[in-house]
Design a protein around this motif. Structure first.
Motif, PDB file in Angstrom:
ATOM      1  N   UNK A 482       0.816  -1.201   0.000  1.00 52.32           N
ATOM      2  CA  UNK A 482       0.000   0.000   0.000  1.00 52.32           C
ATOM      3  C   UNK A 482       0.848   1.248   0.000  1.00 52.32           C
ATOM      4  N   UNK A 483       0.223   2.346  -0.444  1.00 50.84           N
ATOM      5  CA  UNK A 483       0.867   3.659  -0.464  1.00 50.84           C
ATOM      6  C   UNK A 483      -0.036   4.600   0.313  1.00 50.84           C
ATOM      7  N   UNK A 484       0.450   5.088   1.449  1.00 56.04           N
ATOM      8  CA  UNK A 484      -0.369   5.885   2.355  1.00 56.04           C
ATOM      9  C   UNK A 484       0.016   7.354   2.204  1.00 56.04           C
ATOM     10  N   UNK A 485      -0.932   8.200   1.833  1.00 49.47           N
ATOM     11  CA  UNK A 485      -0.603   9.620   1.657  1.00 49.47           C
ATOM     12  C   UNK A 485      -0.375  10.313   2.990  1.00 49.47           C
ATOM     13  N   UNK A 486       0.347  11.414   2.902  1.00 54.52           N
ATOM     14  CA  UNK A 486       0.589  12.220   4.080  1.00 54.52           C
ATOM     15  C   UNK A 486      -0.646  13.067   4.375  1.00 54.52           C
ATOM     16  N   UNK A 487      -0.929  13.326   5.664  1.00 52.13           N
ATOM     17  CA  UNK A 487      -2.112  14.099   6.037  1.00 52.13           C
ATOM     18  C   UNK A 487      -1.711  15.244   6.934  1.00 52.13           C
ATOM     19  N   UNK A 488      -2.507  16.314   6.881  1.00 52.75           N
ATOM     20  CA  UNK A 488      -2.249  17.456   7.741  1.00 52.75           C
ATOM     21  C   UNK A 488      -3.157  17.466   8.966  1.00 52.75           C
ATOM     22  N   UNK A 489      -3.909  16.383   9.154  1.00 50.93           N
ATOM     23  CA  UNK A 489      -4.778  16.300  10.338  1.00 50.93           C
ATOM     24  C   UNK A 489      -3.932  16.170  11.591  1.00 50.93           C
ATOM     25  N   UNK A 490      -4.395  16.802  12.679  1.00 48.27           N
ATOM     26  CA  UNK A 490      -3.649  16.722  13.931  1.00 48.27           C
ATOM     27  C   UNK A 490      -3.551  15.280  14.432  1.00 48.27           C
ATOM     28  N   UNK A 491      -4.627  14.529  14.275  1.00 44.36           N
ATOM     29  CA  UNK A 491      -4.620  13.124  14.686  1.00 44.36           C
ATOM     30  C   UNK A 491      -5.053  12.278  13.504  1.00 44.36           C
ATOM     31  N   UNK A 492      -4.137  11.541  12.893  1.00 46.36           N
ATOM     32  CA  UNK A 492      -4.503  10.707  11.743  1.00 46.36           C
ATOM     33  C   UNK A 492      -5.590   9.695  12.065  1.00 46.36           C
ATOM     34  N   UNK A 493      -5.713   9.332  13.352  1.00 44.72           N
ATOM     35  CA  UNK A 493      -6.743   8.354  13.705  1.00 44.72           C
ATOM     36  C   UNK A 493      -8.138   8.914  13.470  1.00 44.72           C
ATOM     37  N   UNK A 494      -8.290  10.240  13.602  1.00 39.51           N
ATOM     38  CA  UNK A 494      -9.588  10.849  13.312  1.00 39.51           C
ATOM     39  C   UNK A 494      -9.933  10.691  11.840  1.00 39.51           C
ATOM     40  N   UNK A 495      -8.955  10.812  10.985  1.00 34.42           N
ATOM     41  CA  UNK A 495      -9.204  10.656   9.553  1.00 34.42           C
ATOM     42  C   UNK A 495      -9.454   9.201   9.201  1.00 34.42           C
ATOM     43  N   UNK A 496      -8.831   8.294   9.967  1.00 36.48           N
ATOM     44  CA  UNK A 496      -9.080   6.877   9.723  1.00 36.48           C
ATOM     45  C   UNK A 496     -10.518   6.496  10.070  1.00 36.48           C
ATOM     46  N   UNK A 497     -11.127   7.269  10.964  1.00 38.99           N
ATOM     47  CA  UNK A 497     -12.522   6.979  11.322  1.00 38.99           C
ATOM     48  C   UNK A 497     -13.472   7.258  10.173  1.00 38.99           C
ATOM     49  N   UNK A 498     -13.048   8.077   9.220  1.00 30.86           N
ATOM     50  CA  UNK A 498     -13.872   8.391   8.051  1.00 30.86           C
ATOM     51  C   UNK A 498     -13.573   7.364   6.971  1.00 30.86           C
TER      52      UNK A 498
END
Length: 725
Positions: A482-498
Motif C-alpha cells: 500500500x501507499x499511504x498519503x501524508x495528512x495534515x490532520x492533527x490526529x490521523x486516527x480521526x481521519x481513519x474513522x472516516x
C-alpha cells in the motif's frame, strides 16, 4: 511455493496494485524535466525562499555599505592608415599591409599594458598625489607610500590596470576608455592622461622603430663614402697622368663626356671640310671662266652699259644712227665695253689667286687633322681605363647619394600625425556608476535562485531514500502492499474513522492485499515494524486492526514496543498495566486486556516500561502470550519496535505468521532499509510486504503525491509532522 512467493504473487495481481500503482505498461510514466524541477522547488519552497531572501538581503547590505564609484569614459578612434605629413615612406608597413583583427587586438592590448599604466602613474606622480591616496585609502605603511619609487610605481600601475576598462565599439574603429574610482575628478584626470600617454607612446614607438634603420644606413654611408673617395682619387690621378681632359657634353655619342682632344679633332675636321668646299668652288669658277660674284667693278660697269644701251635703243626709234645723240651714246657704250674687259681681266687673276689660297688652306688643315687623329687614337686607347674609373666613381656617388637621401627621409619619417583621435573627451561623472541598487538586487535574486538550485540538486543527489514506490519491490525485494498519503490532520486516527478518507481507502487497499497474502487469507498473527521510529507504524497497526474489527472478526491490537510504547497514548486509553505485567508473571492475561475499545476491537498496552525490555521479549513468556492471544482472537496485530539498534523486532518476527514492513517515504535510505529487512529475514521472519507511508508531492514525479488518492478524489492535506503518518 513459499508463503513469501504466494504473497508476492497475490500482491502483484491485486486490483489496487495494478490499477492505481503501476498503470499501463511497466509503471507510471515519468514527468517532464520541467515538472520535476518545479516539483523540487515547490516542495522545498521554504528553503528556496530563505536562500533567495538571504541573497537579496546580502546584496542590499553590500550595496548600502559599498563606496560609490565614479566612471569617466572617453571615446577614441584608432585608424589603421596614418596621416603622413612628411610624405615620406616609413620603415614599418602601414594601412592595408596589416591584418585588421591583429592590428586592433594589438592596439587594445597596448591600451591595457602595464607599461602604459606606469607612464600614467609617473606622469601624474600618483604615489605622491593626495587626491589619489585619499580616494583609495592607501595606508601610510603600504608599499605605494612606504616602498621605494620603483615598487611604488609597480603597485600603482597594477591598481590602475584593475580599474581601467577598454571596450571596443563593435563594427567600428572606435573604443571606449573608462576609468573608475571613488573620486569623479580623479577618474576624469586619469582617463584623460591615459589617452594622451597612449598617443605619446605610439609616437615614441614610431620614432624608435627607425633607430635600427638609421644606424644601419650610417654604417653603409661611411663605407660608401670611403669607397667614393678612393675611386675619385684613382680617377683624378689617372686622368692627370694620361692627359685626358673631359668636357661636359650631354650629346656625346659615346655615352661618356667628350675629351678636349676629341673636341679639337671635331673642330679641325669641320674646318677641313669647309676649306675643301672653298677649294672646290674656286676650281669650278676658274674652269668656267666666269667672274666671281664678288667683282663689284665689272658689275657696276655692266649696269651702266645696260642703261646707256636702253637709251640708245629708245633714240633709234625716233632718229637715224647718225643723229648726234645716238652717236654719242654709241661712243660711251664702246668705252664701257673696254672698261668691262679690263675689269674682267683683273677677276681671272683673283680667281687663280683664290684657288691657290684655298688649296694651301686645305692642305694645312689636312695635316693638322691627321696629327690630331693620331693623338685621338692614342687617347681612345687610354680612355678605356679612364671610363672604367669614371663609371666606378659615378656608381659610388649614386649609391652614396641614394643612401644619404634615404637616411634623411627616415629621419623625418616619424613626423606623422597620430593615428589615434579623441572623439569624446572624458567628463567628470555626475552620478556614481556603482553600486547599482536595482542591478545588485536582481543579481542577488538570481544568485539566490542559483544557490538554492545547487543546494536542492545536492540534496536530491544525496537523498537515497525511497521516492518511487516501485523501489519497494525492485530495490528492497518485498511486495508493495500500500501507499499511504501524508495528512495534515492533527490526529490521523480521526481521519481513519472516516471510511471515505484517502487514508482509509489506502489502508483498505493494503488490507485487501494482505487478505490474499497467504493460502488461508489474512495472517492470524501479524507484526508491523519499521527501520526507525516515527515512520507511521502505530497508525498502520491501528488501521489494519480496525479494518478487521469492522468486518466482524474479533481482533486485538498488541503494543510490544516496550521501550517507546505509543498505542495507548495514541488511542487515548490507560496504560497502567499490560504486556510487561504478563511477561513478568505479575498478572493473568485476561485481566490486562482493555476490552470493547471498539466493536470486536480490544487493546493490550505495554504497561509500566521495564528496565530490561530485551530480556522480556527474548524470554519464554512471549511465546505463551502469542499462543493465548491466538486462541482467544481471530486476528492478533502487533505494534513491534523498530529494527535497527535493538533485537526485539527480529525476535518477535520469528514467532508470528507474517510481518508488514512500514517504510516512510523520503526518509530512510535504501541501503539502511535493505540492511534492516535482511536482518529480519536472517532471524526467520516472513515479510509479507511493505507499506509506504507519508507519501507527499515529492513523490508526484512517480505518479504519487498530492494528486494521488483513494475513494475517487476525497483528497488529503499535507503535514510536516514526522510523528504523524
Amino acid at each position: 511455493m513459499t508463503t513469501q512467493d504466494n504473497m508476492a504473487t497475490a500482491a502483484s495481481s491485486g486490483p489496487y496494485e495494478a490499477a492505481e500503482f503501476e498503470g499501463p505498461g511497466n509503471g507510471p510514466e515519468k514527468p517532464s524535466i520541467f515538472h520535476y524541477i518545479w516539483r523540487v522547488f515547490w516542495t522545498n519552497r521554504l528553503i528556496v525562499g530563505a536562500i533567495i531572501i538571504a541573497a537579496v538581503a546580502i546584496a542590499l547590505v553590500l550595496t548600502l555599505l559599498a563606496t560609490p564609484q565614479y566612471t569617466s569614459t572617453a571615446r577614441i578612434q584608432i585608424n589603421r592608415i596614418e596621416a603622413n605629413v612628411s610624405d615620406v615612406e616609413g620603415v614599418e608597413p602601414a594601412g592595408d599591409g596589416l591584418n585588421y583583427d591583429e592590428f586592433y587586438r594589438t592596439q587594445y592590448a597596448l591600451l591595457e599594458s602595464e607599461a602604459l599604466a606606469e607612464r600614467v602613474a609617473r606622469k601624474l606622480n600618483l604615489p605622491a598625489d593626495e587626491a589619489f591616496i585619499d580616494a583609495f585609502n592607501i595606508p601610510d605603511d603600504g608599499e605605494i607610500r612606504s616602498g621605494n619609487q620603483r615598487l611604488a610605481m609597480e603597485r600603482t600601475s597594477l591598481l590602475l590596470l584593475e580599474l581601467i576598462s577598454i571596450e571596443p565599439v563593435v563594427g567600428s574603429s572606435l573604443a571606449d576608455v573608462s576609468f573608475t574610482s571613488p573620486s569623479p575628478e580623479l577618474s576624469r584626470r586619469i582617463a584623460s592622461t591615459w589617452i594622451s600617454e597612449f598617443v605619446a607612446a605610439s609616437m615614441e614607438r614610431r620614432f624608435a622603430a627607425t633607430d635600427d634603420a638609421r644606424r644601419f644606413l650610417e654604417q653603409q654611408l661611411a663605407e660608401l663614402r670611403s669607397r667614393l673617395e678612393d675611386s675619385e682619387r684613382s680617377f683624378v690621378t689617372y686622368s692627370s697622368q694620361s692627359g685626358i681632359v673631359s668636357l661636359s657634353n650631354s650629346e656625346a655619342t659615346t655615352g661618356n663626356d667628350r675629351t678636349l682632344k676629341a673636341s679639337d679633332l671635331a673642330s679641325m675636321n669641320d674646318a677641313l671640310n669647309s676649306a675643301r668646299a672653298d677649294r672646290i668652288a674656286a676650281e669650278s669658277a676658274l674652269q668656267a671662266g666666269v667672274q666671281q660674284q664678288g667683282n663689284t667693278v665689272a658689275n657696276t660697269l655692266r649696269a651702266k652699259r645696260a642703261e646707256l644701251a636702253a637709251q640708245k635703243a629708245n633714240l633709234l626709234t625716233q632718229f637715224e644712227p647718225g643723229y648726234p645723240r645716238v652717236e654719242a651714246l654709241t661712243n660711251e657704250i664702246a668705252e664701257l665695253d673696254r672698261s668691262i674687259a679690263d675689269a674682267l681681266g683683273t677677276g681671272q687673276a683673283d680667281l687663280r689667286r683664290n684657288l691657290m689660297q684655298a688649296q694651301q688652306r686645305e692642305q694645312a688643315l689636312q695635316a693638322q687633322v691627321e696629327g690630331l687623329r693620331s693623338i685621338y687614337n692614342d687617347e681612345q686607347r687610354a680612355t678605356v681605363q679612364y671610363n672604367i674609373l669614371k663609371r666606378d666613381v659615378d656608381t659610388n656617388r649614386e649609391l652614396y647619394n641614394s643612401l644619404l637621401q634615404r637616411y634623411k627621409e627616415i629621419g623625418v619619417a616619424g613626423a606623422a600625425a597620430s593615428n589615434v583621435q579623441l572623439v569624446d573627451p572624458p567628463r567628470i561623472p555626475r552620478e556614481p556608476s556603482s553600486p547599482n541598487l536595482p542591478l545588485n538586487l536582481a543579481l542577488g535574486f538570481l544568485l539566490g535562485i542559483g544557490v538554492s538550485g545547487a543546494v536542492l540538486f545536492a540534496r536530491e543527489e544525496m537523498d537515497r531514500s525511497v521516492r518511487d514506490p516501485q523501489d519497494v519491490r525492485q530495490k528492497l525485494n518485498i511486495a508493495l502492499l500500500g501507499v499511504i498519503p501524508k495528512t495534515d490532520a492533527e490526529d490521523p486516527l480521526d481521519e481513519l474513522a472516516d471510511a471515505k478518507s484517502a487514508i482509509s481507502e489506502a489502508y483498505l487497499s493494503a488490507g485487501v492485499l494482505l487478505d490474499m497474502s497467504t493460502s488461508e487469507g489474512f495472517p492470524k498473527t501479524l507484526m508491523l515494524t519499521s527501520t526507525v521510529p516515527s515512520e507511521g507504524k502505530t497508525s498502520s497497526s491501528y488501521a489494519l486492526a480496525h479494518r478487521l474489527a469492522r468486518s466482524g472478526r474479533k481482533t486485538i491490537l498488541v503494543d510490544l514496543d516496550l521501550r517507546n510504547p505509543s498505542v495507548a497514548k495514541r488511542l487515548g486509553v490507560p496504560n497502567e498495566r499490560g504486556v510487561v505485567e504478563f511477561l513478568t508473571g505479575q498478572d493473568a492475561l485476561g485481566t490486562l486486556i482493555q476490552r470493547d475499545v471498539g466493536p470486536n476491537f480490544d487493546i493490550l498496552s505495554v504497561g509500566a516500561i521495564p528496565p530490561n525490555p530485551g530480556q522480556l521479549i527474548a524470554g519464554p513468556r512471549i511465546g505463551e502470550l502469542l499462543t493465548q492471544l491466538r486462541s482467544a482472537y481471530d486476528f492478533v496485530v502487533i505494534d513491534a519496535p523498530p529494527v535497527l539498534g535493538i533485537a526485539d523486532a527480529p525476535v518477535l518476527g520469528s514467532q508470528v505468521e507474517g510481518i508488514v514492513y512500514i517504510i516512510e517515504a523520503n526518509r530512510a535510505g535504501v541501503r539502511q532499509l535493505s540492511s534492516a529487512i535482511e536482518r529480519m529475514r536472517s532471524m526467520g521472519g516472513r515479510i509479507l510486504g511493505g507499506i509506504l507511508t507519508k507519501v507527499d508531492e515529492r513523490n508526484s514525479e512517480y505518479g504519487y503525491g498530492s494528486e494521488y488518492g483513494y475513494g475517487y478524489g476525497y483528497g488529503y492535506g499535507q503535514s510536516s509532522d514526522n510523528e504523524k503518518l
